[in-house]
Write an enzyme that holds these catalytic residues in place. Structure first.
Site, short mmCIF file in Angstrom:
data_model
loop_
_atom_site.label_atom_id
_atom_site.label_comp_id
_atom_site.label_asym_id
_atom_site.label_seq_id
_atom_site.Cartn_x
_atom_site.Cartn_y
_atom_site.Cartn_z
N LEU A 259 11.11 1.57 7.43
CA LEU A 259 10.57 1.96 6.14
C LEU A 259 11.23 3.28 5.74
O LEU A 259 11.23 4.24 6.52
CB LEU A 259 9.05 2.14 6.23
CG LEU A 259 8.38 2.55 4.91
CD1 LEU A 259 8.39 1.40 3.92
CD2 LEU A 259 6.96 3.03 5.16
N LYS B 60 6.54 -1.92 2.27
CA LYS B 60 5.31 -1.31 2.78
C LYS B 60 4.14 -2.27 2.52
O LYS B 60 3.38 -2.13 1.57
CB LYS B 60 5.06 0.05 2.12
CG LYS B 60 4.11 0.95 2.92
CD LYS B 60 4.16 2.36 2.38
CE LYS B 60 3.20 3.29 3.11
NZ LYS B 60 3.60 3.56 4.50
N GLU C 175 12.45 3.33 14.38
CA GLU C 175 11.58 4.40 13.86
C GLU C 175 10.39 4.48 14.79
O GLU C 175 10.49 4.14 15.97
CB GLU C 175 11.18 4.10 12.42
CG GLU C 175 10.56 2.73 12.18
CD GLU C 175 10.23 2.48 10.72
OE1 GLU C 175 10.16 3.43 9.94
OE2 GLU C 175 10.02 1.30 10.36
N TYR D 137 0.83 -1.21 0.00
CA TYR D 137 0.00 0.00 0.00
C TYR D 137 0.87 1.26 0.00
O TYR D 137 2.07 1.20 0.25
CB TYR D 137 -0.94 0.00 1.20
CG TYR D 137 -0.29 0.40 2.51
CD1 TYR D 137 -0.47 1.67 3.05
CD2 TYR D 137 0.52 -0.50 3.21
CE1 TYR D 137 0.13 2.03 4.24
CE2 TYR D 137 1.11 -0.15 4.40
CZ TYR D 137 0.92 1.12 4.92
OH TYR D 137 1.52 1.48 6.10
#
Length: 273
Positions: free
Chosen positions: A198, A142, A174, A28
């Protein structure tokens, strides 16, 4: 909404045997829209292509066709401020763990949602919590598998925080839905773009802007101790943009106010739209 190659009224189109629904077998993107323009759309679609390659998923249409459909979707919905959400699953097939046969086609879905800019939070700053990073080892893709992120975000919400900052052991990676930067001695530090994070589109743009601002960025690992001792901390994400973090758990970061370097980065990012 966009369903495969058609723009149509939103309907209940979920097939119970869609692999995205049953396995999280899909990818996505979330794209910010500012003044009617999808920001960094090419970069988002480039990352979608990469995600597809990494999970051995063949996109059902070309990137150029998909780009044109997303631009049309924004126009049809007269979206001024908000997001485009899009996903591609491997398709609907009998529930077996292995890939379906070649006659099963991937399913593309996209829609728009109005969202205001987070100007007030960006200006004033926010708080975060720390939690262990329990995600899989391919965070660079992702995918639709987001349950660990959801659990972390819920922990943040229950503590009246904007984000949950993740760590593997003592190393900060993160956050549940954003990238994390710290400032120490007027230099910026952020986790390298490897399989543990990511590589956010906003993150990439912030790195470019820092170079233009002559701000030194170190893409290296750093610890929870470094985070808590930092002069400044900020997070970046699509539509979240650049948000100063003033407190992590009960620990005040720096002066407890948005820092000079964070504000420079924020103003530079705002100049993009």
């Amino acid at each position: 909404m966009l369903f495969n190659d058609r723009i149509m009224d939103r309907e209940n189109l979920i097939n119970i045997e869609d692999r995205g629904y049953q396995f999280g077998d899909g990818i996505y993107e979330v794209i910010g829209v500012y003044d009617g323009n999808p920001l960094m759309l090419d970069e988002h679609l480039e990352r979608l292509e990469r995600s597809a390659r990494e999970v051995l998923l063949t996109l059902p249409s070309s990137i150029d066709d998909l780009k044109n459909k997303l631009i049309e979707l924004v126009a049809v919905n007269e979206l001024v401020e908000g997001i485009i959400y899009m996903q591609v699953s491997r398709g609907a097939a009998e529930r077996l763990h292995e890939f379906p046969k070649s006659d099963v086609s991937p399913v593309t879905v996209a829609y728009t949602r109005a969202e205001d800019r987070m100007t007030d939070i960006e200006n004033k700053g926010a708080t975060a919590v720390l939690t262990e990073d329990i995600r899989w080892l391919r965070c660079d893709i992702k995918t639709l598998n987001l349950l660990p992120n959801v659990l972390a975000k819920q922990q943040a919400v229950e503590n009246n925080a904007i984000e949950a900052i993740l760590h593997r052991g003592k190393t900060v990676t993160e956050a549940s839905a954003s990238n994390v930067f710290i400032v120490m001695g007027r230099e910026i530090y952020t986790h390298p773009a490897n399989n543990f994070i990511l590589n956010g589109i906003t993150r990439r743009k912030v790195l470019q802007l820092c170079d233009e601002l002559n701000l030194k960025v170190n893409e290296v690992t750093y610890t929870i101790g470094d985070l808590l001792d930092a002069d400044e901390v900020f997070i970046t994400a699509t539509k979240l943009d650049v948000v100063p973090i003033l407190k992590v758990d009960n620990h005040t970061i720096g002066t407890g106010k948005p820092g000079e370097i964070t504000k420079k980065v924020l103003q530079a990012f705002r100049s993009l739209y």
